[in-house]
Design an enzyme around this catalytic site. Sequence first.
Site, PDB file in Angstrom:
ATOM      1  NE  ARG A   4      -2.568  -1.392   3.344  1.00 41.80           N
ATOM      2  CZ  ARG A   4      -2.366  -2.625   3.803  1.00 41.80           C
ATOM      3  NH1 ARG A   4      -2.686  -3.665   3.054  1.00 41.80           N
ATOM      4  NH2 ARG A   4      -1.851  -2.831   4.996  1.00 41.80           N
TER       5      ARG A   4
ATOM      6  CD  GLU B 159       0.578  -8.049  18.107  1.00 38.16           C
ATOM      7  OE1 GLU B 159       0.175  -7.520  17.059  1.00 38.16           O
ATOM      8  OE2 GLU B 159      -0.124  -8.227  19.117  1.00 38.16           O
TER       9      GLU B 159
HETATM   10  P1  AMP Z   1       3.897  -1.445  11.940  1.00 38.01           P
HETATM   11  O1  AMP Z   1       5.122  -2.131  11.424  1.00 38.01           O
HETATM   12  O2  AMP Z   1       3.392  -2.042  13.220  1.00 38.01           O
HETATM   13  O3  AMP Z   1       4.073   0.049  12.047  1.00 38.01           O
HETATM   14  O4  AMP Z   1       2.734  -1.715  10.890  1.00 38.01           O
HETATM   15  C1  AMP Z   1       2.659  -0.989   9.721  1.00 38.01           C
HETATM   16  C2  AMP Z   1       2.351  -1.861   8.546  1.00 38.01           C
HETATM   17  O5  AMP Z   1       1.307  -2.780   8.796  1.00 38.01           O
HETATM   18  C3  AMP Z   1       1.904  -1.008   7.386  1.00 38.01           C
HETATM   19  O6  AMP Z   1       2.422  -1.555   6.179  1.00 38.01           O
HETATM   20  C4  AMP Z   1       0.393  -1.074   7.451  1.00 38.01           C
HETATM   21  O7  AMP Z   1      -0.155  -1.088   6.151  1.00 38.01           O
HETATM   22  C5  AMP Z   1       0.091  -2.372   8.179  1.00 38.01           C
HETATM   23  N1  AMP Z   1      -0.891  -2.191   9.269  1.00 38.01           N
HETATM   24  C6  AMP Z   1      -0.650  -2.332  10.594  1.00 38.01           C
HETATM   25  N2  AMP Z   1      -1.747  -2.138  11.329  1.00 38.01           N
HETATM   26  C7  AMP Z   1      -2.732  -1.841  10.453  1.00 38.01           C
HETATM   27  C8  AMP Z   1      -4.132  -1.494  10.585  1.00 38.01           C
HETATM   28  N3  AMP Z   1      -4.738  -1.423  11.788  1.00 38.01           N
HETATM   29  N4  AMP Z   1      -4.829  -1.228   9.464  1.00 38.01           N
HETATM   30  C9  AMP Z   1      -4.219  -1.290   8.242  1.00 38.01           C
HETATM   31  N5  AMP Z   1      -2.938  -1.611   8.057  1.00 38.01           N
HETATM   32  C10 AMP Z   1      -2.183  -1.876   9.134  1.00 38.01           C
END
Ligand code: AMP
Length: 176
Positions: free
Chosen positions: A62, A99
């Site tokens: 995305r 996670e």
């Molecule tokens: P993080 O590494 O935890 O910052 O997660 C970011 C990545 O996971 C990005 O590529 C987001 O598109 C996806 N992502 C994580 N949580 C969500 C959410 N609640 N809704 C949509 N995409 C998410």
Amino acid sequence: MSIEKRLKSAIRDVPNFPKEGIVFKDITPILLDHKLCKDIAVELAKQVKSWEIDRVVGIESRGFLFGMMLANELQIPFVPIRKKGKLPYTKVSIDYELEYGSATIEIHQDAVVKGERILIHDDLLATGGTADAAAKLLKNIGAEIAGFCFLVNLSFLNGTRVLNKHSVNNISLSTY
Ligand code: AMP
């Protein structure tokens, strides 16, 4: 209406996707509105303008959508970071912890030039783990991090704190 309000009214919350307890922020309805897409790219470009950016890097998948539009708006190159096994040419990789379990992202070795200042873009900032891994990968191939930009910041997960060590330049068009 502000860009944040327009974004929030377009984004669809999908509860319990991809697993129980997660509220997934679905940005696909934004893509149906070409005026909103253009305004997002223009607004991102305006907010990052002073950061002296050489290239925009978007994180699969995305992060490609508005990363490419933003690069175009700034009239600079766009570079994709992809998940393991997708890039065809000589590449460098980094593993990082999710996670549950781990993931690997990759970039073409010649996609950035040593010393270039890179803007990292993804659709959404959650814990910051993905953008942090992207920053480390880029630093490993000699790039500098000019900053980060997102459409959405889930600020209760404190992702910004994780990214501050790479750059304090960090903007999101909407915050939850
Ligand atoms: P993080 O590494 O935890 O910052 O997660 C970011 C990545 O996971 C990005 O590529 C987001 O598109 C996806 N992502 C994580 N949580 C969500 C959410 N609640 N809704 C949509 N995409 C998410």
